[in-house]
Design a protein around this motif. Structure first.
Motif, PDB file in Angstrom:
ATOM      1  N   ALA A 293     -11.665  95.546   9.146  1.00 31.44           N
ATOM      2  CA  ALA A 293     -12.386  94.363   9.931  1.00 31.44           C
ATOM      3  C   ALA A 293     -11.660  94.268  11.332  1.00 31.44           C
ATOM      4  CB  ALA A 293     -12.531  92.977   9.154  1.00 31.44           C
ATOM      5  N   GLU A 294     -12.487  94.083  12.155  1.00 31.81           N
ATOM      6  CA  GLU A 294     -12.222  93.855  13.662  1.00 31.81           C
ATOM      7  C   GLU A 294     -12.848  92.768  14.034  1.00 31.81           C
ATOM      8  OE1 GLU A 294     -13.108  97.399  15.727  1.00 31.81           O
ATOM      9  OE2 GLU A 294     -11.887  98.810  14.509  1.00 31.81           O
ATOM     10  N   LEU A 295     -12.331  92.069  15.082  1.00 31.20           N
ATOM     11  CA  LEU A 295     -12.708  90.737  15.667  1.00 31.20           C
ATOM     12  C   LEU A 295     -12.483  90.830  16.929  1.00 31.20           C
ATOM     13  CD1 LEU A 295     -14.110  87.855  15.504  1.00 31.20           C
ATOM     14  CD2 LEU A 295     -11.874  87.087  15.043  1.00 31.20           C
ATOM     15  N   SER A 296     -13.553  90.384  17.787  1.00 27.99           N
ATOM     16  CA  SER A 296     -12.986  90.228  19.199  1.00 27.99           C
ATOM     17  C   SER A 296     -13.348  88.660  19.537  1.00 27.99           C
ATOM     18  CB  SER A 296     -13.967  90.969  20.266  1.00 27.99           C
ATOM     19  OG  SER A 296     -14.028  90.642  21.673  1.00 27.99           O
ATOM     20  N   VAL A 297     -12.379  88.066  20.239  1.00 26.59           N
ATOM     21  CA  VAL A 297     -12.613  86.718  20.672  1.00 26.59           C
ATOM     22  C   VAL A 297     -12.273  86.543  22.198  1.00 26.59           C
ATOM     23  CG1 VAL A 297     -11.714  84.392  20.565  1.00 26.59           C
ATOM     24  CG2 VAL A 297     -11.541  85.850  18.641  1.00 26.59           C
ATOM     25  N   ALA A 298     -13.291  86.081  23.020  1.00 21.53           N
ATOM     26  CA  ALA A 298     -13.346  86.019  24.485  1.00 21.53           C
ATOM     27  C   ALA A 298     -12.946  84.871  24.754  1.00 21.53           C
ATOM     28  CB  ALA A 298     -14.282  86.283  24.923  1.00 21.53           C
ATOM     29  N   LEU A 299     -11.908  84.294  25.500  1.00 22.28           N
ATOM     30  CA  LEU A 299     -11.752  82.882  25.724  1.00 22.28           C
ATOM     31  C   LEU A 299     -12.124  83.005  27.348  1.00 22.28           C
ATOM     32  CD1 LEU A 299      -8.099  82.236  24.568  1.00 22.28           C
ATOM     33  CD2 LEU A 299     -10.256  81.629  23.510  1.00 22.28           C
ATOM     34  N   ALA A 300     -13.472  82.126  27.234  1.00 23.31           N
ATOM     35  CA  ALA A 300     -14.161  82.282  28.790  1.00 23.31           C
ATOM     36  C   ALA A 300     -14.138  80.807  29.407  1.00 23.31           C
ATOM     37  CB  ALA A 300     -15.552  82.685  28.526  1.00 23.31           C
ATOM     38  N   ASP A 301     -14.850  80.806  30.588  1.00 23.20           N
ATOM     39  CA  ASP A 301     -15.462  79.501  31.299  1.00 23.20           C
ATOM     40  C   ASP A 301     -16.955  79.302  30.770  1.00 23.20           C
ATOM     41  OD1 ASP A 301     -16.925  80.967  32.847  1.00 23.20           O
ATOM     42  OD2 ASP A 301     -15.194  80.895  34.368  1.00 23.20           O
ATOM     43  N   ASP A 302     -17.244  77.990  31.285  1.00 24.80           N
ATOM     44  CA  ASP A 302     -18.501  77.424  31.021  1.00 24.80           C
ATOM     45  C   ASP A 302     -19.493  78.320  31.618  1.00 24.80           C
ATOM     46  OD1 ASP A 302     -17.830  75.385  29.532  1.00 24.80           O
ATOM     47  OD2 ASP A 302     -18.463  73.776  30.824  1.00 24.80           O
ATOM     48  N   ALA A 303     -19.393  78.899  32.927  1.00 25.39           N
ATOM     49  CA  ALA A 303     -20.360  79.501  33.575  1.00 25.39           C
ATOM     50  C   ALA A 303     -20.603  80.759  32.895  1.00 25.39           C
ATOM     51  CB  ALA A 303     -19.722  79.938  34.905  1.00 25.39           C
ATOM     52  N   MET A 304     -19.828  81.587  32.432  1.00 21.57           N
ATOM     53  CA  MET A 304     -20.010  82.763  31.543  1.00 21.57           C
ATOM     54  C   MET A 304     -20.919  82.375  30.313  1.00 21.57           C
ATOM     55  SD  MET A 304     -17.311  85.290  29.851  1.00 21.57           S
ATOM     56  CE  MET A 304     -17.282  86.706  31.136  1.00 21.57           C
ATOM     57  N   VAL A 305     -20.232  81.374  29.455  1.00 25.34           N
ATOM     58  CA  VAL A 305     -20.933  81.072  28.314  1.00 25.34           C
ATOM     59  C   VAL A 305     -22.323  80.573  28.669  1.00 25.34           C
ATOM     60  CG1 VAL A 305     -20.944  79.391  26.202  1.00 25.34           C
ATOM     61  CG2 VAL A 305     -18.946  80.572  26.949  1.00 25.34           C
ATOM     62  N   GLN A 306     -22.690  79.748  29.690  1.00 30.81           N
ATOM     63  CA  GLN A 306     -23.860  79.558  30.099  1.00 30.81           C
ATOM     64  C   GLN A 306     -24.815  80.702  30.269  1.00 30.81           C
ATOM     65  OE1 GLN A 306     -24.431  76.642  32.935  1.00 30.81           O
ATOM     66  NE2 GLN A 306     -26.694  76.797  33.386  1.00 30.81           N
TER      67      GLN A 306
ATOM     68  N   ILE B 181      -3.023  80.055  18.928  1.00 32.19           N
ATOM     69  CA  ILE B 181      -4.017  79.242  18.097  1.00 32.19           C
ATOM     70  C   ILE B 181      -5.099  80.020  17.465  1.00 32.19           C
ATOM     71  CG2 ILE B 181      -5.693  77.349  18.275  1.00 32.19           C
ATOM     72  CD1 ILE B 181      -3.774  76.222  20.314  1.00 32.19           C
ATOM     73  N   VAL B 182      -5.594  80.924  18.226  1.00 32.75           N
ATOM     74  CA  VAL B 182      -6.869  81.756  17.733  1.00 32.75           C
ATOM     75  C   VAL B 182      -6.347  82.385  16.567  1.00 32.75           C
ATOM     76  CG1 VAL B 182      -8.490  83.723  18.356  1.00 32.75           C
ATOM     77  CG2 VAL B 182      -8.167  81.751  19.893  1.00 32.75           C
ATOM     78  N   ARG B 183      -5.093  83.149  16.806  1.00 35.36           N
ATOM     79  CA  ARG B 183      -4.593  84.121  15.462  1.00 35.36           C
ATOM     80  C   ARG B 183      -4.521  83.261  14.359  1.00 35.36           C
ATOM     81  NH1 ARG B 183      -4.507  88.991  17.516  1.00 35.36           N
ATOM     82  NH2 ARG B 183      -4.004  89.346  19.627  1.00 35.36           N
ATOM     83  N   ARG B 184      -3.758  82.077  14.664  1.00 31.97           N
ATOM     84  CA  ARG B 184      -3.410  81.246  13.572  1.00 31.97           C
ATOM     85  C   ARG B 184      -4.806  80.823  12.829  1.00 31.97           C
ATOM     86  NH1 ARG B 184      -1.731  75.177  13.454  1.00 31.97           N
ATOM     87  NH2 ARG B 184      -2.948  75.426  15.242  1.00 31.97           N
ATOM     88  N   ALA B 185      -5.811  80.268  13.535  1.00 30.69           N
ATOM     89  CA  ALA B 185      -7.166  80.253  12.801  1.00 30.69           C
ATOM     90  C   ALA B 185      -7.663  81.340  12.264  1.00 30.69           C
ATOM     91  CB  ALA B 185      -8.090  79.671  13.955  1.00 30.69           C
ATOM     92  N   VAL B 186      -7.576  82.682  12.620  1.00 29.64           N
ATOM     93  CA  VAL B 186      -8.068  83.638  11.934  1.00 29.64           C
ATOM     94  C   VAL B 186      -7.349  84.032  10.798  1.00 29.64           C
ATOM     95  CG1 VAL B 186      -8.296  86.382  12.194  1.00 29.64           C
ATOM     96  CG2 VAL B 186      -9.144  84.496  14.068  1.00 29.64           C
ATOM     97  N   ASP B 187      -5.896  83.788  10.681  1.00 29.77           N
ATOM     98  CA  ASP B 187      -5.322  83.978   9.711  1.00 29.77           C
ATOM     99  C   ASP B 187      -5.528  83.054   8.569  1.00 29.77           C
ATOM    100  OD1 ASP B 187      -3.788  86.121  10.850  1.00 29.77           O
ATOM    101  OD2 ASP B 187      -2.105  84.816  11.322  1.00 29.77           O
ATOM    102  N   ALA B 188      -5.927  81.771   8.979  1.00 29.45           N
ATOM    103  CA  ALA B 188      -6.180  80.883   7.984  1.00 29.45           C
ATOM    104  C   ALA B 188      -7.818  81.108   7.229  1.00 29.45           C
ATOM    105  CB  ALA B 188      -6.514  79.494   8.620  1.00 29.45           C
ATOM    106  N   VAL B 189      -8.593  81.562   7.810  1.00 29.38           N
ATOM    107  CA  VAL B 189      -9.827  82.010   7.305  1.00 29.38           C
ATOM    108  C   VAL B 189      -9.692  83.332   6.493  1.00 29.38           C
ATOM    109  CG1 VAL B 189     -12.242  82.867   7.757  1.00 29.38           C
ATOM    110  CG2 VAL B 189     -11.237  81.116   9.217  1.00 29.38           C
TER     111      VAL B 189
END
Length: 172
Positions: free
Chosen positions: A52-65, A32-40
Motif C-alpha cells: 500500500a502507498e499513501l500520499s499526504v499533502a500538508l497544504a494551506d487553506d487556499a489550495m484546499v479551497q 506526527i503524520v507518520r505516527r498517525a499512519v503507523d497507529a492506523v
C-alpha cells in the motif's frame, strides 16, 4: 519540500509533501503524520493491502479551497480532504489545510499536533473504506478514531460533540 517515501510500521509507503511554508509553525508535522499512519495500520482489525502507498499533502487553506471547489462544488476551505485512488497499491491522497487545522484546534481547545493526528487518521480511514454518511457509519468511524487516538494518548475529540461541520469528513 517533499520527503522521500518511507515505509511506515506496517509497510505503507507514505510520501509527505509540505506544500506551504505555514507548516513551519508545526515543525514536527511530518513525524506526527507518520505516527498517525503507523497507529492506523498497526491495528489487528485493519486490513491494509500489500504494498500500500499513501500520499499526504500538508497544504494551506487556499489550495484546499480550490480542491474543495473543484471536486466537491464547495467554495470554501475545509480541514482535510481524502481522494481515494481508483486502483493499484496507491490508497489515495490526504490533503490537510494548515490554517483551518490551527483555527479548529484553537476553537476546540486542542493541541494542533493532536488535531493533525486526528485529521490524518480520519483521512486515512476514508481511504480504507470507512465513512459517516449514515448515523451508524458515523458512530462506528468515530469509535475507531477514538480508539486509535487513545492508543496514542490523545483525548477523544468527539467527547464534546461532533466536530464535523464540513470536516474532518470532507471527501469528494
Amino acid at each position: 519540500m517533499t520527503v522521500e517515501p518511507q515505509a511506515d510500521e506496517a509497510g505503507i509507503q507514505t510520501e509527505i509533501a509540505v506544500l506551504s511554508d505555514l507548516w513551519d509553525g508545526l515543525p514536527e508535522a511530518e513525524e506526527i503524520v507518520r505516527r498517525a499512519v503507523d497507529a492506523v495500520v498497526a491495528r489487528d482489525d485493519m486490513t491494509i493491502p500489500p504494498d500500500a502507498e499513501l500520499s499526504v499533502a500538508l497544504a494551506d487553506d487556499a489550495m484546499v479551497q480550490r480542491l474543495n471547489r473543484e471536486y466537491r462544488a464547495k467554495d470554501k476551505p475545509t480541514n482535510v480532504l481524502s481522494f481515494p485512488a481508483a486502483h493499484g497499491p496507491l490508497l489515495g491522497d490526504v490533503v490537510v489545510a494548515y490554517e483551518t487545522l490551527v483555527s479548529e484546534a484553537g476553537e476546540e481547545g486542542l493541541a494542533p499536533a493532536d488535531h493533525l493526528t486526528h485529521l490524518t487518521i480520519h483521512g486515512l480511514l476514508h481511504l480504507l473504506g470507512y465513512d459517516h454518511e449514515t448515523e451508524a457509519e458515523a458512530v462506528a468511524m468515530e469509535a475507531m478514531e477514538t480508539s486509535i487516538l487513545a492508543g496514542l494518548g490523545i483525548a477523544d475529540p468527539h467527547a464534546t460533540g461532533r466536530m464535523m461541520p464540513d470536516g474532518p469528513h470532507a471527501r469528494p
